[in-house]
Design a protein around this motif. Sequence first.
Motif, PDB file in Angstrom:
ATOM      1  N   VAL A 153      32.164  44.628  29.204  1.00  9.44           N
ATOM      2  CA  VAL A 153      32.953  43.842  28.261  1.00  9.44           C
ATOM      3  C   VAL A 153      32.112  42.662  27.788  1.00  9.44           C
ATOM      4  O   VAL A 153      31.195  42.214  28.472  1.00  9.44           O
ATOM      5  N   SER A 154      32.476  42.147  26.644  1.00 12.05           N
ATOM      6  CA  SER A 154      31.773  40.976  26.118  1.00 12.05           C
ATOM      7  C   SER A 154      32.186  39.740  26.909  1.00 12.05           C
ATOM      8  O   SER A 154      33.198  39.743  27.618  1.00 12.05           O
ATOM      9  N   SER A 155      31.424  38.668  26.775  1.00  9.00           N
ATOM     10  CA  SER A 155      31.772  37.430  27.474  1.00  9.00           C
ATOM     11  C   SER A 155      33.108  36.887  26.980  1.00  9.00           C
ATOM     12  O   SER A 155      33.874  36.307  27.755  1.00  9.00           O
ATOM     13  N   THR A 156      33.439  37.089  25.727  1.00  7.29           N
ATOM     14  CA  THR A 156      34.730  36.643  25.187  1.00  7.29           C
ATOM     15  C   THR A 156      35.876  37.375  25.874  1.00  7.29           C
ATOM     16  O   THR A 156      36.851  36.750  26.305  1.00  7.29           O
ATOM     17  N   VAL A 157      35.765  38.679  25.994  1.00  4.05           N
ATOM     18  CA  VAL A 157      36.799  39.472  26.668  1.00  4.05           C
ATOM     19  C   VAL A 157      36.879  39.084  28.143  1.00  4.05           C
ATOM     20  O   VAL A 157      37.966  38.900  28.690  1.00  4.05           O
ATOM     21  N   PHE A 158      35.730  38.930  28.797  1.00  3.60           N
ATOM     22  CA  PHE A 158      35.705  38.534  30.204  1.00  3.60           C
ATOM     23  C   PHE A 158      36.419  37.193  30.399  1.00  3.60           C
ATOM     24  O   PHE A 158      37.243  37.035  31.301  1.00  3.60           O
ATOM     25  N   ASN A 159      36.115  36.221  29.549  1.00  2.25           N
ATOM     26  CA  ASN A 159      36.749  34.901  29.667  1.00  2.25           C
ATOM     27  C   ASN A 159      38.256  34.983  29.445  1.00  2.25           C
ATOM     28  O   ASN A 159      39.023  34.280  30.109  1.00  2.25           O
ATOM     29  N   ARG A 160      38.709  35.836  28.540  1.00  2.96           N
ATOM     30  CA  ARG A 160      40.154  36.035  28.333  1.00  2.96           C
ATOM     31  C   ARG A 160      40.800  36.611  29.590  1.00  2.96           C
ATOM     32  O   ARG A 160      41.901  36.215  29.968  1.00  2.96           O
ATOM     33  N   ILE A 161      40.137  37.564  30.219  1.00  2.00           N
ATOM     34  CA  ILE A 161      40.663  38.172  31.449  1.00  2.00           C
ATOM     35  C   ILE A 161      40.769  37.122  32.547  1.00  2.00           C
ATOM     36  O   ILE A 161      41.793  37.037  33.238  1.00  2.00           O
ATOM     37  N   ILE A 162      39.734  36.309  32.721  1.00  4.84           N
ATOM     38  CA  ILE A 162      39.744  35.262  33.746  1.00  4.84           C
ATOM     39  C   ILE A 162      40.830  34.225  33.469  1.00  4.84           C
ATOM     40  O   ILE A 162      41.516  33.771  34.386  1.00  4.84           O
ATOM     41  N   GLU A 163      41.017  33.851  32.221  1.00  2.61           N
ATOM     42  CA  GLU A 163      42.069  32.884  31.876  1.00  2.61           C
ATOM     43  C   GLU A 163      43.457  33.446  32.169  1.00  2.61           C
ATOM     44  O   GLU A 163      44.342  32.732  32.615  1.00  2.61           O
ATOM     45  N   ALA A 164      43.647  34.726  31.919  1.00  2.00           N
ATOM     46  CA  ALA A 164      44.954  35.360  32.167  1.00  2.00           C
ATOM     47  C   ALA A 164      45.184  35.631  33.645  1.00  2.00           C
ATOM     48  O   ALA A 164      46.330  35.747  34.088  1.00  2.00           O
ATOM     49  N   ASN A 165      44.114  35.738  34.422  1.00  2.00           N
ATOM     50  CA  ASN A 165      44.200  36.044  35.855  1.00  2.00           C
ATOM     51  C   ASN A 165      43.297  35.093  36.628  1.00  2.00           C
ATOM     52  O   ASN A 165      42.256  35.495  37.143  1.00  2.00           O
ATOM     53  N   PRO A 166      43.684  33.819  36.706  1.00  2.00           N
ATOM     54  CA  PRO A 166      42.792  32.841  37.338  1.00  2.00           C
ATOM     55  C   PRO A 166      42.601  33.118  38.836  1.00  2.00           C
ATOM     56  O   PRO A 166      43.508  33.608  39.508  1.00  2.00           O
ATOM     57  N   VAL A 167      41.419  32.810  39.326  1.00  2.00           N
ATOM     58  CA  VAL A 167      41.124  32.938  40.747  1.00  2.00           C
ATOM     59  C   VAL A 167      41.833  31.794  41.463  1.00  2.00           C
ATOM     60  O   VAL A 167      41.668  30.629  41.104  1.00  2.00           O
ATOM     61  N   VAL A 168      42.639  32.121  42.460  1.00  2.00           N
ATOM     62  CA  VAL A 168      43.382  31.090  43.186  1.00  2.00           C
ATOM     63  C   VAL A 168      42.868  30.892  44.597  1.00  2.00           C
ATOM     64  O   VAL A 168      43.190  29.907  45.250  1.00  2.00           O
ATOM     65  N   ALA A 169      42.072  31.855  45.098  1.00  2.00           N
ATOM     66  CA  ALA A 169      41.566  31.748  46.468  1.00  2.00           C
ATOM     67  C   ALA A 169      40.274  32.533  46.600  1.00  2.00           C
ATOM     68  O   ALA A 169      40.011  33.459  45.842  1.00  2.00           O
ATOM     69  N   ASP A 170      39.506  32.130  47.581  1.00  2.00           N
ATOM     70  CA  ASP A 170      38.289  32.845  47.933  1.00  2.00           C
ATOM     71  C   ASP A 170      38.499  33.405  49.336  1.00  2.00           C
ATOM     72  O   ASP A 170      39.025  32.719  50.210  1.00  2.00           O
ATOM     73  N   ILE A 171      38.099  34.641  49.538  1.00  2.00           N
ATOM     74  CA  ILE A 171      38.294  35.274  50.844  1.00  2.00           C
ATOM     75  C   ILE A 171      36.926  35.446  51.493  1.00  2.00           C
ATOM     76  O   ILE A 171      36.193  36.377  51.173  1.00  2.00           O
ATOM     77  N   PRO A 172      36.577  34.533  52.403  1.00  2.00           N
ATOM     78  CA  PRO A 172      35.282  34.645  53.062  1.00  2.00           C
ATOM     79  C   PRO A 172      35.293  35.744  54.124  1.00  2.00           C
ATOM     80  O   PRO A 172      36.326  36.046  54.708  1.00  2.00           O
ATOM     81  N   CYS A 173      34.152  36.342  54.344  1.00  2.00           N
ATOM     82  CA  CYS A 173      34.024  37.389  55.373  1.00  2.00           C
ATOM     83  C   CYS A 173      33.284  36.827  56.582  1.00  2.00           C
ATOM     84  O   CYS A 173      32.356  37.425  57.107  1.00  2.00           O
ATOM     85  N   ASN A 174      33.685  35.651  57.015  1.00  2.00           N
ATOM     86  CA  ASN A 174      32.992  34.994  58.129  1.00  2.00           C
ATOM     87  C   ASN A 174      33.919  34.684  59.294  1.00  2.00           C
ATOM     88  O   ASN A 174      33.596  33.862  60.142  1.00  2.00           O
TER      89      ASN A 174
END
Length: 92
Positions: free
Chosen positions: A5-26
């Motif tokens: 996908v283009s960076s424009t499409v990627f940024n739209r996806i991220i805006e619509a589905n914001p990252v709320v947490a990081d899941i560390p594997c430690n």
Amino acid sequence: MQRAVSSTVFNRIIEANPVVADIPCNGSVDPYAPSGEPGALVIRHRDGKYYRHYINSIDFVRTLGGGNLIPISRQEFYSRFPNRDTDFRLRR
């Protein structure tokens, strides 16, 4: 399915589905076993709060580097950790 996908499409996806947490594997994600409930992971979100996320397999916990499920009463679990409604389920 994956597709370029283009960076424009990627940024739209991220805006619509914001990252709320990081899941560390430690091993820093706590796995709980509330009485009468399936296992659940407690994950610190980017807002600094901890939320519960239900799981259906201890294998998911092991993948994240966690240990055995921590026993806890249902009432205490509910009062300490709000539910974010996102389940992590292994499919076979």
